[in-house]
Design a protein around this motif. Structure first.
Motif, mmCIF file in Angstrom:
data_model
loop_
_atom_site.group_PDB
_atom_site.id
_atom_site.type_symbol
_atom_site.label_atom_id
_atom_site.label_comp_id
_atom_site.label_asym_id
_atom_site.label_seq_id
_atom_site.Cartn_x
_atom_site.Cartn_y
_atom_site.Cartn_z
ATOM 1 N N SER A 163 0.849 -1.194 0.000
ATOM 2 C CA SER A 163 0.000 0.000 0.000
ATOM 3 C C SER A 163 0.880 1.237 0.000
ATOM 4 C CB SER A 163 -0.923 0.031 1.217
ATOM 5 O OG SER A 163 -0.187 0.297 2.403
ATOM 6 N N SER A 164 0.271 2.395 -0.303
ATOM 7 C CA SER A 164 1.010 3.658 -0.313
ATOM 8 C C SER A 164 1.473 4.044 1.074
ATOM 9 C CB SER A 164 0.113 4.770 -0.876
ATOM 10 O OG SER A 164 -0.300 4.461 -2.181
ATOM 11 N N GLN A 165 0.582 3.837 2.080
ATOM 12 C CA GLN A 165 0.930 4.216 3.446
ATOM 13 C C GLN A 165 2.111 3.385 3.965
ATOM 14 O OE1 GLN A 165 -2.087 3.383 2.386
ATOM 15 N NE2 GLN A 165 -3.398 5.199 2.661
ATOM 16 N N LYS A 166 2.099 2.081 3.689
ATOM 17 C CA LYS A 166 3.159 1.205 4.174
ATOM 18 C C LYS A 166 4.506 1.513 3.510
ATOM 19 C CE LYS A 166 0.138 -2.731 5.281
ATOM 20 N NZ LYS A 166 -0.200 -4.128 4.937
ATOM 21 N N ALA A 167 4.452 2.068 2.297
ATOM 22 C CA ALA A 167 5.695 2.343 1.560
ATOM 23 C C ALA A 167 6.459 3.537 2.114
ATOM 24 C CB ALA A 167 5.371 2.576 0.078
ATOM 25 N N MET A 168 5.748 4.470 2.754
ATOM 26 C CA MET A 168 6.401 5.695 3.219
ATOM 27 C C MET A 168 7.546 5.399 4.198
ATOM 28 S SD MET A 168 5.384 8.436 1.796
ATOM 29 C CE MET A 168 5.947 9.672 2.950
ATOM 30 N N ASP A 169 8.680 6.074 3.925
ATOM 31 C CA ASP A 169 9.890 6.004 4.755
ATOM 32 C C ASP A 169 10.591 4.650 4.707
ATOM 33 O OD1 ASP A 169 9.606 8.666 5.613
ATOM 34 O OD2 ASP A 169 8.180 8.043 7.156
ATOM 35 N N LYS A 170 10.106 3.762 3.817
ATOM 36 C CA LYS A 170 10.779 2.477 3.647
ATOM 37 C C LYS A 170 11.970 2.651 2.694
ATOM 38 C CE LYS A 170 8.132 -0.271 6.114
ATOM 39 N NZ LYS A 170 6.770 0.019 5.940
ATOM 40 N N SER A 171 12.930 1.726 2.805
ATOM 41 C CA SER A 171 14.120 1.774 1.938
ATOM 42 C C SER A 171 14.007 0.752 0.813
ATOM 43 C CB SER A 171 15.381 1.497 2.751
ATOM 44 O OG SER A 171 15.605 2.524 3.679
ATOM 45 N N PHE A 177 24.628 0.740 -13.487
ATOM 46 C CA PHE A 177 25.991 0.576 -13.997
ATOM 47 C C PHE A 177 26.852 -0.234 -13.034
ATOM 48 C CE2 PHE A 177 24.909 4.935 -15.811
ATOM 49 C CZ PHE A 177 24.402 4.401 -16.992
ATOM 50 N N GLY A 178 26.210 -1.240 -12.416
ATOM 51 C CA GLY A 178 26.952 -2.133 -11.539
ATOM 52 C C GLY A 178 27.224 -1.595 -10.153
ATOM 53 N N VAL A 179 26.725 -0.403 -9.826
ATOM 54 C CA VAL A 179 26.934 0.201 -8.508
ATOM 55 C C VAL A 179 25.624 0.144 -7.730
ATOM 56 C CG1 VAL A 179 27.624 2.268 -7.249
ATOM 57 C CG2 VAL A 179 28.717 1.712 -9.435
ATOM 58 N N ASP A 180 25.695 -0.337 -6.496
ATOM 59 C CA ASP A 180 24.502 -0.473 -5.661
ATOM 60 C C ASP A 180 24.183 0.840 -4.949
ATOM 61 O OD1 ASP A 180 24.275 -3.143 -6.352
ATOM 62 O OD2 ASP A 180 25.526 -3.819 -4.676
ATOM 63 N N HIS A 181 22.870 1.099 -4.812
ATOM 64 C CA HIS A 181 22.403 2.296 -4.124
ATOM 65 C C HIS A 181 21.200 1.928 -3.261
ATOM 66 C CE1 HIS A 181 24.849 4.875 -6.811
ATOM 67 N NE2 HIS A 181 24.478 4.021 -7.766
ATOM 68 N N VAL A 182 20.939 2.762 -2.273
ATOM 69 C CA VAL A 182 19.761 2.598 -1.423
ATOM 70 C C VAL A 182 19.052 3.950 -1.337
ATOM 71 C CG1 VAL A 182 18.890 2.031 0.881
ATOM 72 C CG2 VAL A 182 20.811 0.745 -0.070
ATOM 73 N N ALA A 183 17.718 3.922 -1.452
ATOM 74 C CA ALA A 183 16.940 5.163 -1.378
ATOM 75 C C ALA A 183 15.765 4.991 -0.427
ATOM 76 C CB ALA A 183 16.440 5.550 -2.766
ATOM 77 N N LYS A 184 15.372 6.098 0.207
ATOM 78 C CA LYS A 184 14.226 6.089 1.114
ATOM 79 C C LYS A 184 13.022 6.697 0.410
ATOM 80 C CE LYS A 184 13.632 9.086 4.430
ATOM 81 N NZ LYS A 184 13.782 9.890 5.663
ATOM 82 N N ILE A 185 11.880 6.019 0.493
ATOM 83 C CA ILE A 185 10.661 6.515 -0.159
ATOM 84 C C ILE A 185 10.127 7.697 0.636
ATOM 85 C CG2 ILE A 185 8.291 5.961 -0.813
ATOM 86 C CD1 ILE A 185 9.177 3.084 -1.274
ATOM 87 N N SER A 186 10.153 8.877 0.002
ATOM 88 C CA SER A 186 9.727 10.112 0.671
ATOM 89 C C SER A 186 8.351 10.573 0.211
ATOM 90 C CB SER A 186 10.748 11.224 0.407
ATOM 91 O OG SER A 186 10.919 11.417 -0.992
ATOM 92 N N GLY A 187 7.809 9.930 -0.814
ATOM 93 C CA GLY A 187 6.490 10.330 -1.301
ATOM 94 C C GLY A 187 5.929 9.316 -2.274
ATOM 95 N N VAL A 188 4.610 9.361 -2.444
ATOM 96 C CA VAL A 188 3.911 8.476 -3.385
ATOM 97 C C VAL A 188 2.955 9.334 -4.207
ATOM 98 C CG1 VAL A 188 2.399 6.477 -3.665
ATOM 99 C CG2 VAL A 188 4.035 6.550 -1.762
#
Length: 793
Positions: A163-171, A177-188
């Motif tokens: 759900s949209s609510q559960k996604a907020m602030d999740k990583s 290009f072969g490089v790993d990244h992590v992002a935090k969900i700040s909006g839907v």
């Protein structure tokens, strides 16, 4: 009075049910075609116009002169948006958009046990203030401020977290290009509407792109993303355009670009340029189908006119008696017009039913998601079209039938005037002329589309699959490819850093110099990084020299050119020549035979291959024909073992190639169906004229039969006039169709010849259909008992 006319109209409809049915079906078909085209045209015209600030939203375009040609580019410099906001008070917001879908890239996002591949964009913090994409969760002004944030669509949020609510602030984790990244969900945000040309499931911050992924994007010498500006309400766009024309000169010496504005919502319909001048685009198809809608409706109206005048004898006594008792011609005209309008509104009801019934099929043909909405505007528009159709269709019968004298009508001794006969035949000629133009157009569009799909593109596209390299396969692609080539059924596998088949050309560079290069003559080269197996995988051919081979040493010191590049560089003996690429000296190893990197609408551009196996982001695999399913299963198992948790998502190269012609294929199908409808309605009109002709000549035919004429002779007599009409239609239609289709073909660099046989085939089809139609009515008349036709004398 009108109420009485409606009653009379209803009685006449019930009195002649077959005639009424044919007329209603003919008009309903014409109206249904018109309504369908309206839905399609309206959807095309409304694309990208849902943004609240549409009137003030512009795209920055760049213009350059290269090799004597004026070129238009939509890719711009990374720092351009910030410079526009800083230097020009007219700018409310300026945003950069790096569209990964246009670059042929998708990213897989993982969270817990879920992994989904999606396309998206990198953009500026004010992206959601500039464009109108409604938010569900988060503060749209803040969501892209931090470089490790991400904003996702409602659909992606549900896939990843339920759900949209559960996604907020999740990583979420992703790799580029072969490089790993992590992002935090700040909006839907709500899913992007179907009529948006910007398609994305997520937005990542521009700061992330320029600081961690594409650091060269900070330099004014590099282009790639698109730039959009939202002007302030009181800003004059024309004056602003003049002020920014040479802005890039302030930041980069020797710059070749000037910039100008294009209305954002105009880009979808007006995206073609020829030598720097706007030269059409999808607006051509909008105009074409608007014309077809009018044409089909006119054909339906003409069909009504011919059928109405064909049954004139059955209304002689009605008209005569009314005139004897003092009914004016104006009153009779109003009666006949009322009948026509009543019939038109019945046809409208049937037409709306047809639209509702066939909308799913229409959406399948057009690739859209249209629906008939009963808004006040649509209701009023449909009523206006129906009323106009009824008045137009009934105008000629009203004037025609109300003009008879009482004596003529009561005696039933009617003989058509030459002018009236000319009008009826002229209407049929117009009907078939329009239908023949449509048939010719469909034949030519079909032939050009088949030519584009089947033309040799210079390398093998059959039995080739491709997919993105992700996770472990991206980080260690040499080992991945080595194992991939050992999968049973795999003939070869190679890597490339970007797909070859791109409408917009993909990555390119001006950073190449060579001996004898002319000053002030910049050339934009397509450039791709490949491994040593790509060319053998795609079976590319060499014009001179040799391709990359693992037997050679120092492969990264060599480059390959295509024939177009060698020609533009004016290199007489290019193999072995030293050139400079991005400041490094390279030796030309060989010259490849030209191949297409886009559709046949485009010229083959100058292209350079350089050896960059570690930068490969896409795998190309040639598979052995005959047992494809087993081979694909083997590749899938190998891929999923190598990339645990990732889904094997592949495409066939020939499908990717054909996807470039989706618009033409949809247009072909759509035009084909409307051509069929036009022919059917035209045949009803021809049937009406044939019935009228038989009615007027029934005594003549009776006498001929009494004197010994055969049924075949009578049939030949009746058909001769109609063959002449269709022949005249062909003569008139051919030059018009040739002009229209020659203009359409002019947008293609590689195109078919307009052979005479295409026009002859269309004429033959029309003639055959006409003969079948009139022969059905003529045979009925020729076989009739002559006693019945002579008894009234």
């Amino acid at each position: 009075m009108i109420r009485n006319y409606i009653k009379i109209a209803w009685r006449n409809l019930k009195k002649k049910p077959l005639f009424s049915f044919i007329n209603i079906v003919g008009l309903a078909t014409g109206l249904a075609c018109t309504f369908f085209i309206y839905l399609w045209v309206n959807d095309e015209l409304m694309t990208d116009r849902f943004h609240k600030n549409d009137a003030r939203l512009y795209q920055i375009m760049e213009k350059s002169t290269e090799n004597g040609n004026i070129l238009i580019h939509d890719h711009t410099q990374g720092p351009l948006a910030e410079a526009l906001e800083k230097e020009f008070p007219e700018v409310e917001h300026a945003v950069t958009v790096m569209n990964l879908e246009k670059e042929g890239m998708e990213i897989t996002f993982t969270s817990d046990d879920h992994a989904y591949k999606s396309a998206g964009v990198f953009s500026s913090p004010s992206f959601f203030d500039t464009f109108t994409f409604p938010f569900i969760e988060g503060n749209k002004a803040q969501v892209l401020q931090e470089k490790n944030n991400i904003v996702v669509s409602e659909n992606l949020a549900i896939k990843l977290f339920g759900s949209s609510q559960k996604a907020m602030d999740k990583s979420v984790a992703y790799s580029i290009f072969g490089v790993d990244h992590v992002a935090k969900i700040s909006g839907v945000f709500k899913d992007v509407p179907a009529n948006s040309t910007l398609k994305f499931d997520y937005v990542l911050p521009k700061s992330k792109l320029l600081e961690d992924i594409w650091t060269n994007g900070k330099e004014w010498g590099n282009t790639g993303p698109e730039t959009y500006v939202l002007l302030k309400p009181n800003a004059d766009a024309t004056l602003f355009e003049g002020k920014i024309e040479n802005l890039i000169d302030n930041y980069q010496q020797g710059n070749i670009f000037s910039i100008f504005l294009r209305k954002f919502s105009d880009a979808y319909l007006h995206d073609n340029y020829k030598n720097g001048i706007q030269s059409g685009g999808r607006i051509t198809y909008v105009k074409l189908f608007s014309f077809i809608a009018i044409l089909v409706l006119l054909i339906a109206c003409i069909n009504f006119m011919n059928l109405s005048t064909a049954r004139v004898s059955s209304r002689f006594k009605e008209i005569g008696i009314k005139k004897v008792v003092g009914t004016s011609r104006r009153a009779l005209m109003l009666q006949f017009l009322t009948e026509s309008v009543v019939l038109s509104f019945l046809a409208m009801v049937l037409a709306i039913g047809l639209v509702l019934l066939f909308t799913p099929s229409f959406n399948y043909i057009t690739g859209k998601a249209l629906s008939l909405e009963f808004s006040l505007y649509n209701i009023m528009l449909f009523l206006a079209i129906t009323l106009a159709t009824g008045l137009l269709a009934g105008s000629y019968p009203a004037f025609y039938l109300s003009g008879f004298t009482p004596l003529t009508t009561l005696k039933g001794n009617f003989k058509g005037k030459m002018g009236e006969l000319f009008i009826r035949k002229g209407l049929v000629v117009f009907q078939f002329m329009a239908s023949i133009i449509l048939i010719i157009s469909v034949l030519i569009i079909n032939k050009q589309t088949n030519f584009a799909l089947n033309k040799s593109i210079g390398y093998q596209k059959e039995n080739i699959i491709h997919f993105d390299l992700e996770s472990k396969s991206s980080k260690d692609n040499a080992s991945f490819f080595s194992g991939l080539r050992n999968v049973p059924g795999v003939l070869d596998a190679g890597g490339i850093n970007q797909t070859l088949i791109r409408e917009d050309g993909g990555s390119s560079t001006y950073g190449i110099s060579w001996p004898g290069e002319k000053e002030n003559n910049p050339i934009d080269f397509l450039i791709r990084g490949i491994d040593a197996h790509l060319m053998s995988t795609l079976n590319m051919k060499m014009a001179a020299g040799k391709p990359y081979s693992e037997d050679l040493g120092a492969l990264d010191s060599y480059v390959l050119l295509n024939e177009t590049a060698a020609k533009i560089m004016n290199l007489k003996d290019p193999v072995g020549t030293k050139i400079n690429v991005w400041g490094e000296d390279k030796t030309i190893l060989g010259v490849m035979k030209d191949f297409h990197t886009g559709s046949v609408m485009q010229n083959i551009p100058p292209l350079v291959f350089h050896y960059r196996p570690k930068e490969a982001t896409m795998a190309m695999i040639s598979i052995k024909p005959g047992n494809e399913r087993k081979t694909l299963d083997g590749i899938k198992n190998y891929y999923e073992q190598y990339n645990s948790g990732y889904t094997f998502d592949f495409k066939f190269l020939d499908d990717t190639f054909q996807a470039q012609y989706t618009t033409e294929q949809h247009i072909l199908k759509l035009a084909g169906y409307f051509a069929y409808m036009a022919i059917i309605i035209s045949c009803l009109g021809l049937l009406g004229l044939a019935a009228f002709n038989a009615e007027m000549r029934k005594k003549e035919i009776g006498i001929r039969k009494v004197l010994g004429s055969s049924s075949l002779g009578i049939l030949r007599l009746l058909n001769t006039d109609f063959i002449k009409l269709v022949g005249l239609s062909i003569i008139l239609a051919v030059p018009i169709a040739w002009y229209v289709m020659n203009r359409w073909l002019s947008q293609f660099v590689y195109k078919i010849d307009l052979g005479w046989w295409l026009f002859a085939l269309a004429g033959f089809i029309a003639l055959l259909i006409a003969l079948i139609t009139v022969s059905a009515q003529g045979l009925k008349t020729a076989m009739a008992n002559p006693v019945k036709s002579l008894r009234t004398e």
